[in-house]
Design an enzyme around this catalytic site. Structure first.
Site, mmCIF file in Angstrom:
data_model
loop_
_atom_site.group_PDB
_atom_site.id
_atom_site.type_symbol
_atom_site.label_atom_id
_atom_site.label_comp_id
_atom_site.label_asym_id
_atom_site.label_seq_id
_atom_site.Cartn_x
_atom_site.Cartn_y
_atom_site.Cartn_z
ATOM 1 N N HIS A 125 -19.978 -9.049 -14.906
ATOM 2 C CA HIS A 125 -20.927 -9.603 -15.876
ATOM 3 C C HIS A 125 -20.195 -10.627 -16.738
ATOM 4 O O HIS A 125 -18.984 -10.813 -16.633
ATOM 5 C CB HIS A 125 -21.482 -8.490 -16.777
ATOM 6 C CG HIS A 125 -20.428 -7.830 -17.624
ATOM 7 N ND1 HIS A 125 -19.504 -6.937 -17.102
ATOM 8 C CD2 HIS A 125 -20.119 -7.955 -18.948
ATOM 9 C CE1 HIS A 125 -18.684 -6.530 -18.067
ATOM 10 N NE2 HIS A 125 -19.026 -7.139 -19.183
ATOM 11 N N ASP A 154 -20.151 -11.916 -21.019
ATOM 12 C CA ASP A 154 -20.452 -11.265 -22.292
ATOM 13 C C ASP A 154 -21.511 -11.959 -23.125
ATOM 14 O O ASP A 154 -22.073 -11.353 -24.031
ATOM 15 C CB ASP A 154 -19.169 -11.119 -23.122
ATOM 16 C CG ASP A 154 -18.255 -10.026 -22.583
ATOM 17 O OD1 ASP A 154 -18.763 -9.143 -21.857
ATOM 18 O OD2 ASP A 154 -17.042 -10.061 -22.864
ATOM 19 N N HIS A 189 -16.395 -10.949 -15.365
ATOM 20 C CA HIS A 189 -15.375 -9.911 -15.289
ATOM 21 C C HIS A 189 -16.012 -8.542 -15.121
ATOM 22 O O HIS A 189 -17.218 -8.369 -15.318
ATOM 23 C CB HIS A 189 -14.507 -9.933 -16.539
ATOM 24 C CG HIS A 189 -15.276 -9.698 -17.815
ATOM 25 N ND1 HIS A 189 -15.977 -10.712 -18.444
ATOM 26 C CD2 HIS A 189 -15.495 -8.577 -18.563
ATOM 27 C CE1 HIS A 189 -16.568 -10.227 -19.527
ATOM 28 N NE2 HIS A 189 -16.298 -8.932 -19.611
ATOM 29 N N ARG A 233 -9.640 6.591 -18.775
ATOM 30 C CA ARG A 233 -9.152 5.264 -19.167
ATOM 31 C C ARG A 233 -9.733 4.924 -20.530
ATOM 32 O O ARG A 233 -10.944 4.898 -20.708
ATOM 33 C CB ARG A 233 -9.604 4.231 -18.136
ATOM 34 C CG ARG A 233 -9.313 2.771 -18.439
ATOM 35 C CD ARG A 233 -10.097 1.930 -17.436
ATOM 36 N NE ARG A 233 -9.787 0.522 -17.437
ATOM 37 C CZ ARG A 233 -10.372 -0.395 -18.197
ATOM 38 N NH1 ARG A 233 -11.307 -0.033 -19.076
ATOM 39 N NH2 ARG A 233 -10.053 -1.670 -18.097
#
EC number: 1.14.11.7
Length: 580
Positions: A452, A454, A524, A534
């Site tokens: 996507h 931002d 990204h 994570r």
């Protein structure tokens, strides 16, 4: 029968209007009817108009596998034929298959002009009274008739935007119609059709008469013609010449009518100049064909989308011990930087420890446990929540303040490194953790966070990123500050606009920070986290103070109060233990 009846009602109400896309509900109805292939087709249609809908993307992958549907079988039921032909032409052009590309571009133009006729015909109809009250209109009969036909003409004039806009989108493809002729002029040149190349190049100049590259191409194409051909007799293609002439006459008529009838009208820029052919091919003038082919720019090279500000980077990192790793060029992109040692090992441990006590499942995604993939659990917390927990004694106040302080540190680094000449404000601050769910990691083909951008809606099929709601269009820069590396998978990746071709991959570790501009130049995502948890601090920034993060402003106020209390204790020499 109830399901079939409801499906019939949806089909009966289906409209061509891009505001009424009903293929999301169709998907679930076809599933209930056990028609998996049609369900995938409906889901694909919905996803083409709503590329930000990550759950539907996952549904497509799952049910396409179940139904055995190959990618080339997927059909967009709302696709416009001329747009499909145009996209096919671009793909063949980029593959150096110029003869097939010409076929598709010519087909796209025929379909475009047919669609234009239909669009203009649909503008004929009853007058709409949206801007003033009909009963209060005191104009004469002639004024009423003129007003009605001006309304029709405005609608017809706007067909160029309508035909350049994909279903579900608000913004048109930039420079759409001229691009057909820009692609064609070079494609015809590459197959040796110099007269047609010249006609298309002159057609493009009807829109942009001062384009130096195409002007050079015209000179070069003329130099390639046989002496028996009268160069002066070769004009812009007739279909386009008539179209442009009509468009200009309509524009003049609308401006004149606006003055006479007293309504507001301003001519939009229908042919935005920076919507250029992606590979930027041009034929250098004054060279032979072989030299031109050697010196021409790469056929498949993608130029980054336009960013409406000066692009600079390489400013000071302003803090000691921070290690520079890669810049934009080394990360194969635009406005990107990778840094290490932004956090110390001790700070990482402290943040990771506090995360387990403040994170809330689905925070930021309306409580959805797995908003991006069903194979992972998502948890998050804002900086204000951390400070609230610290003030209440539920977590160490020092640790809560660390979350606040390191995000401010990241903001200053981004502002300095990218050499911004105005203040960078927080638009959102989020501590996030992604945890692999046991028993769900075999044969995963999804991502932890799909590809996507931002501040715009990434549309890989159109090779566009639409800067319109629901995207956070005000975001200018993004950063991710990693807290740990004791997990498997979870690499951060940049891709091309196709959302497939990976241009850079970053493995998270304690203290590492990746930062980049937030637009379509930086698609990204995050690879699947297949084992462990994570965690990172995600940061989004804006240059517009109107879009400052409200919780950040409140957090600033909490910090100011805490600083005053601390200063008061120091002045009065009160031992905090005595106060407790």
């Amino acid at each position: 029968h109830g399901t079939s009846l409801t499906l019939f009602i949806f089909q009966s109400s289906l409209s061509k209007s891009k505001e009424q896309i009903l293929f999301g509900p169709f998907f679930f109805f076809f599933l209930q009817l056990n028609q998996l292939e049609k369900a995938v087709e409906a889901a694909h249609t919905f996803f083409m108009a709503n590329p930000e809908h990550m759950e539907m993307q996952q549904n497509i992958e799952d049910y396409r596998t179940m139904a055995g549907v190959e990618a080339f079988q997927l059909v967009d039921r709302e696709a416009k034929p001329h747009l499909e032909s145009y996209s096919a032409g671009v793909k063949h052009y980029e593959a150096d298959d110029f003869e097939v590309a010409i076929k598709y571009f010519e087909q796209a133009l025929r379909e475009y002009f047919n669609e234009d006729m239909e669009c203009r015909a649909l503008c004929e109809g009853p007058q709409r009274f949206e801007e003033y009250e009909y009963l209060g209109n005191k104009g004469s009969l002639y004024e009423a008739i003129a007003d009605h036909y001006m309304q029709v003409l405005v609608c017809q004039h706007e067909c160029v935007r309508e035909l350049a806009t994909r279903p579900g989108r608000l913004s048109p493809i930039e420079n759409f119609l001229p691009l057909h002729y820009d692609y064609l002029q070079f494609a015809y040149y590459r197959v040796g059709e110099y007269v047609k190349a010249l006609e298309c190049a002159k057609g493009y100049l009807l829109f942009h008469p001062d384009d130096e590259d195409v002007l050079d191409n015209v000179d070069y194409y003329e130099s390639l013609l046989d002496d028996s051909i009268d160069r002066g007799s070769i004009e812009a293609r007739e279909d386009l010449a008539m179209f442009v002439k009509r468009h200009k006459l309509e524009s003049e008529l609308l401006k004149s009518a606006a003055e006479g009838l007293g309504f507001l009208y301003s001519e939009p820029n229908y042919w935005i100049r920076y919507g250029g052919r992606q590979d930027e091919n041009r034929v250098p003038s004054g060279v032979n064909m072989e030299a031109a082919e050697i010196r021409g720019l790469s056929m498949g090279k993608k130029s980054p989308p336009k960013i409406e500000r000066d692009l600079r980077e390489g400013g000071p990192l302003i803090y000691e011990n921070i290690t520079f790793v890669y810049n934009s060029e080394q990360l194969n992109g635009t406005q990107r930087v990778l840094l290490d040692n932004v956090l110390s090992e001790e700070q990482c441990r402290e943040l990771y420890s506090v995360a387990s006590r403040i994170l809330l499942v689905g925070d930021g995604y309306r409580g959805k446990t797995s908003p991006h993939t069903p194979n992972e659990k998502f948890e998050g917390a804002t900086v204000l929540k951390a400070l609230k927990f610290g003030y209440e004694g539920r977590v160490p106040l020092k640790s809560a303040r660390l979350f606040y302080d390191i995000s401010e540190k990241a903001r200053k680094i981004v502002e300095s490194y990218f050499m911004l000449n105005s203040t960078l404000y927080f638009s959102y601050t989020h501590m996030v953790c992604r945890t692999a769910l046991s028993g769900q990691q075999d044969r995963r083909n999804d991502l932890s966070h799909p590809i996507h951008a931002d501040n715009c809606l990434l549309d890989p099929e159109a090779n566009e990123c639409w800067k319109e709601p629901p995207a956070y269009t005000f975001r200018d820069y993004s950063a991710l500050l990693y807290m740990n590396d004791d997990f498997e998978g979870g690499e951060f990746i940049f891709t091309e606009m196709d959302a497939k071709t990976v241009t850079a991959s970053v493995k998270p570790k304690c203290g590492r920070m990746i930062s980049f501009s937030s637009g379509g130049e930086n698609p990204h995502g995050v690879k699947a986290v297949t084992k462990g948890q994570r965690c990172a601090v995600a940061l989004w920034f804006t240059l517009d103070p109107l879009y400052r993060e409200l919780e950040r402003i409140q957090a600033d106020e909490v910090i100011a109060i805490l600083n005053q209390e601390q200063q008061g204790r120091h002045t009065l020499k009160i031992n905090p233990r005595d106060e407790l």
